[in-house]
Each structure stands twice: as C-alpha cells, then as structure tokens.
Design a protein around this motif. Structure first.
Motif, short mmCIF file in Angstrom:
data_model
loop_
_atom_site.label_atom_id
_atom_site.label_comp_id
_atom_site.label_asym_id
_atom_site.label_seq_id
_atom_site.Cartn_x
_atom_site.Cartn_y
_atom_site.Cartn_z
N ILE A 167 0.84 -1.20 0.00
CA ILE A 167 0.00 0.00 0.00
C ILE A 167 0.88 1.25 0.00
O ILE A 167 0.62 2.22 -0.72
CB ILE A 167 -0.94 0.00 1.22
CG1 ILE A 167 -1.83 -1.25 1.19
CG2 ILE A 167 -1.79 1.27 1.24
CD1 ILE A 167 -2.69 -1.43 2.43
N ALA A 168 1.95 1.22 0.82
CA ALA A 168 2.87 2.36 0.86
C ALA A 168 3.54 2.57 -0.49
O ALA A 168 3.68 3.71 -0.95
CB ALA A 168 3.92 2.13 1.95
N ALA A 169 3.97 1.47 -1.12
CA ALA A 169 4.60 1.57 -2.43
C ALA A 169 3.62 2.14 -3.45
O ALA A 169 3.99 2.96 -4.31
CB ALA A 169 5.12 0.21 -2.88
N GLY A 170 2.37 1.69 -3.37
CA GLY A 170 1.36 2.21 -4.29
C GLY A 170 1.12 3.69 -4.10
O GLY A 170 0.98 4.44 -5.06
N ASN A 171 1.13 4.14 -2.83
CA ASN A 171 0.97 5.57 -2.56
C ASN A 171 2.15 6.37 -3.08
O ASN A 171 1.98 7.50 -3.57
CB ASN A 171 0.78 5.80 -1.06
CG ASN A 171 -0.66 5.64 -0.62
OD1 ASN A 171 -1.43 6.57 -0.61
ND2 ASN A 171 -1.02 4.42 -0.25
N LYS A 172 3.35 5.80 -2.97
CA LYS A 172 4.53 6.48 -3.50
C LYS A 172 4.42 6.63 -5.02
O LYS A 172 4.68 7.71 -5.58
CB LYS A 172 5.78 5.69 -3.14
CG LYS A 172 7.09 6.27 -3.66
CD LYS A 172 7.40 7.61 -3.03
CE LYS A 172 8.76 8.12 -3.46
NZ LYS A 172 9.07 9.45 -2.87
N LEU A 173 4.02 5.56 -5.69
CA LEU A 173 3.82 5.63 -7.14
C LEU A 173 2.70 6.61 -7.49
O LEU A 173 2.81 7.35 -8.48
CB LEU A 173 3.48 4.24 -7.68
CG LEU A 173 4.61 3.23 -7.75
CD1 LEU A 173 4.07 1.84 -8.09
CD2 LEU A 173 5.66 3.65 -8.78
N ALA A 174 1.66 6.62 -6.68
CA ALA A 174 0.54 7.53 -6.94
C ALA A 174 1.00 8.98 -6.87
O ALA A 174 0.59 9.82 -7.69
CB ALA A 174 -0.58 7.29 -5.92
N GLY A 175 1.86 9.29 -5.89
CA GLY A 175 2.37 10.65 -5.78
C GLY A 175 3.23 11.04 -6.97
O GLY A 175 3.15 12.18 -7.45
N TRP A 176 4.02 10.09 -7.46
CA TRP A 176 4.86 10.37 -8.63
C TRP A 176 3.99 10.64 -9.86
O TRP A 176 4.25 11.58 -10.61
CB TRP A 176 5.79 9.18 -8.89
CG TRP A 176 6.62 9.35 -10.12
CD1 TRP A 176 7.73 10.13 -10.28
CD2 TRP A 176 6.36 8.75 -11.40
NE1 TRP A 176 8.20 10.03 -11.57
CE2 TRP A 176 7.39 9.20 -12.28
CE3 TRP A 176 5.41 7.86 -11.88
CZ2 TRP A 176 7.46 8.79 -13.61
CZ3 TRP A 176 5.46 7.46 -13.21
CH2 TRP A 176 6.48 7.93 -14.05
N VAL A 177 2.95 9.82 -10.04
CA VAL A 177 2.05 10.01 -11.18
C VAL A 177 1.34 11.35 -11.06
O VAL A 177 1.22 12.11 -12.04
CB VAL A 177 1.03 8.86 -11.27
CG1 VAL A 177 -0.03 9.15 -12.34
CG2 VAL A 177 1.74 7.55 -11.59
N ALA A 178 0.87 11.67 -9.86
CA ALA A 178 0.16 12.94 -9.66
C ALA A 178 1.06 14.13 -9.97
O ALA A 178 0.59 15.15 -10.47
CB ALA A 178 -0.34 13.02 -8.23
N GLY A 179 2.35 13.98 -9.69
CA GLY A 179 3.28 15.07 -9.98
C GLY A 179 3.40 15.37 -11.46
O GLY A 179 3.81 16.49 -11.84
N LEU A 180 3.05 14.40 -12.28
CA LEU A 180 3.12 14.61 -13.73
C LEU A 180 2.04 15.57 -14.23
O LEU A 180 2.15 16.12 -15.33
CB LEU A 180 2.99 13.28 -14.47
CG LEU A 180 4.06 12.22 -14.21
CD1 LEU A 180 3.72 10.93 -14.94
CD2 LEU A 180 5.43 12.73 -14.68
N SER A 181 1.00 15.76 -13.42
CA SER A 181 -0.13 16.57 -13.87
C SER A 181 0.24 18.02 -14.13
O SER A 181 -0.48 18.73 -14.85
CB SER A 181 -1.27 16.51 -12.85
OG SER A 181 -0.84 17.02 -11.60
N ALA A 182 1.37 18.45 -13.58
CA ALA A 182 1.80 19.84 -13.82
C ALA A 182 2.30 20.04 -15.24
O ALA A 182 2.30 21.16 -15.75
CB ALA A 182 2.89 20.23 -12.82
N SER A 183 2.73 18.95 -15.89
CA SER A 183 3.32 19.10 -17.22
C SER A 183 2.71 18.18 -18.28
O SER A 183 3.02 18.31 -19.46
CB SER A 183 4.83 18.82 -17.15
OG SER A 183 5.08 17.54 -16.60
N VAL A 184 1.84 17.26 -17.85
CA VAL A 184 1.26 16.28 -18.78
C VAL A 184 -0.25 16.47 -18.80
O VAL A 184 -0.87 16.61 -17.73
CB VAL A 184 1.62 14.84 -18.33
CG1 VAL A 184 0.95 13.82 -19.25
CG2 VAL A 184 3.13 14.65 -18.33
N PRO A 185 -0.89 16.47 -19.97
CA PRO A 185 -2.36 16.60 -20.04
C PRO A 185 -3.05 15.50 -19.25
O PRO A 185 -2.58 14.35 -19.20
CB PRO A 185 -2.66 16.47 -21.54
CG PRO A 185 -1.39 16.86 -22.22
CD PRO A 185 -0.28 16.40 -21.32
#
Length: 219
Positions: A167-185
């Motif tokens: 679950i922790a690893a999934g949350n870490k990945l989720a945060g990385w993906v969310a960070g892409l929203s600043a530059s990715v449609p």
C-alpha cells in the motif's frame, strides 16, 4: 527438504505473497489518484454548482469511503453465496485491477471535454469512484485474508508488514504520477493509468494457474 527452515511449500506461498505485493502496489497507485489527480480534476474541470451552491472539492474524496460502506456487505454476501464457485484470490486481484483500469477509461471522455474548456458533470467522477471501489473490494480485504493464510506462522507478522508495504509503495507511485499533472495533459495521465492497470490485469489473468500452484492449496 527445508531451506532456511522453510519447506518448499512454504517458500512457494511466500513467493505468492510477493506476486500479490507487486499487483497490489499497481492497484493502489491508481486508486490513490482520488486524493491528488482526480481531486485536482474535480477542482478545475468539474461543474460543482448545484442550485447556486458550490460543492467543496474535498467532498469528492469521501465518495470512495461512502461506496465502501454501502457495498462491502454486498460483496461479503456475494462471496458466501457463490460458495465453491467463488473466484480464487488471483482472479479477484485481476478483477480489482481491471475495474480500476476501467474507471480511468470511463474518465477519458470527461478529460477530453475538460481539455476543450468544458466543465463536466460530477457524475463522471462518481461513476469512476464506484468502479474503483468495486475493484478495491475485490482486492483489499481479500489480500488481508490471503496473506495470513499463506504466511508461514513464524513470519506471519513480517508478511503482513510486506502486504501493507505494498500500500505504501502504491501511494509512492501515486504521488509520482500525480506530480506529472503539472506538465502532462490529464487525458494522457488517464490513458497511462488505464493502460498499466488493465495490462497488469491481463498479465495476472494469464498467471492465475501458476500463482495458484505457488499458493499450495490456499484458495
């Protein structure tokens, strides 16, 4: 023959736990977009006006919890009702990933409309969260149960820690993906999450028999 104090059967079951770890982490990376990417989407691209009142963006995060409360009893009844026809744990995990992926496929038209400047209906998010919770109820409580059954008694606590680490690893990945929203449609993010989760579901469907052999009789 024992290796490091464990029988081959126990080693197979430990390996099965780590297989579930990988796929659970992928699931949670998609599911936990609710508090980041999807909440930003709700804030910026969803029409939240109802009779002159604006629905607070934070309220959308509660939808998942509400569906869990409403649906969990039904799922418990369903698994008991199915009896010997109840799907095996790897099948339930694959279904969980599939529903998570379909939720982002559902959001693709909403993302496309939002990209054109249209404020979309909140029902897009409600429907997506419903699919995600169906996926969660196929995976999360099932994972908690199966790890306790698969773990050798001497390391049961350690194996449960490994499960929660997914679950922790999934949350870490989720945060990385969310960070892409600043530059990715946002539509690209939705497409990527859908592709990864549905792809993972297909892989796990293909691995059902090998994983069940690792599980050594545990359902």
């Amino acid at each position: 023959r024992r290796m490091l104090g464990f029988t081959p059967l126990e080693w197979g079951r430990v390996a099965a736990v780590f297989v579930f770890f990988v796929f659970a982490a992928i699931f949670w990376a998609a599911y936990e977009q609710a508090a980041s990417t999807l909440n930003l989407f709700a804030d910026e691209s969803v029409n939240r006006r109802v009779f002159g009142w604006t629905i607070p963006t934070s309220w959308f995060v509660s939808i998942q919890a509400l569906f869990v409360i409403l649906l969990s009893g039904g799922f418990a009844w369903l698994w008991m009702r199915l009896g010997p026809r109840e799907p095996a744990t790897p099948t339930k995990f694959a279904l969980g990933l599939l529903f998570a992926g379909l939720s982002f496929v559902l959001l693709l038209p909403a993302g496309a409309m939002a990209a054109r400047g249209v404020l979309v209906s909140p029902w897009w998010l409600v429907a997506a969260y419903l699919l995600q919770v169906i996926g969660e109820l196929c995976l999360s409580p099932v994972g908690n149960s199966v790890v306790t059954k698969l773990a050798p008694p001497r390391i049961a606590g350690l194996m449960m820690g490994v499960w929660f680490l997914a679950i922790a690893a999934g949350n870490k990945l989720a945060g990385w993906v969310a960070g892409l929203s600043a530059s990715v449609p946002v539509t690209t993010i939705f497409q990527g999450i859908a592709a990864v989760t549905i792809g993972a579901a297909v892989v796990l469907f293909l691995l059902i028999r090998p994983v069940r052999r690792l599980m050594g009789g545990v359902h």
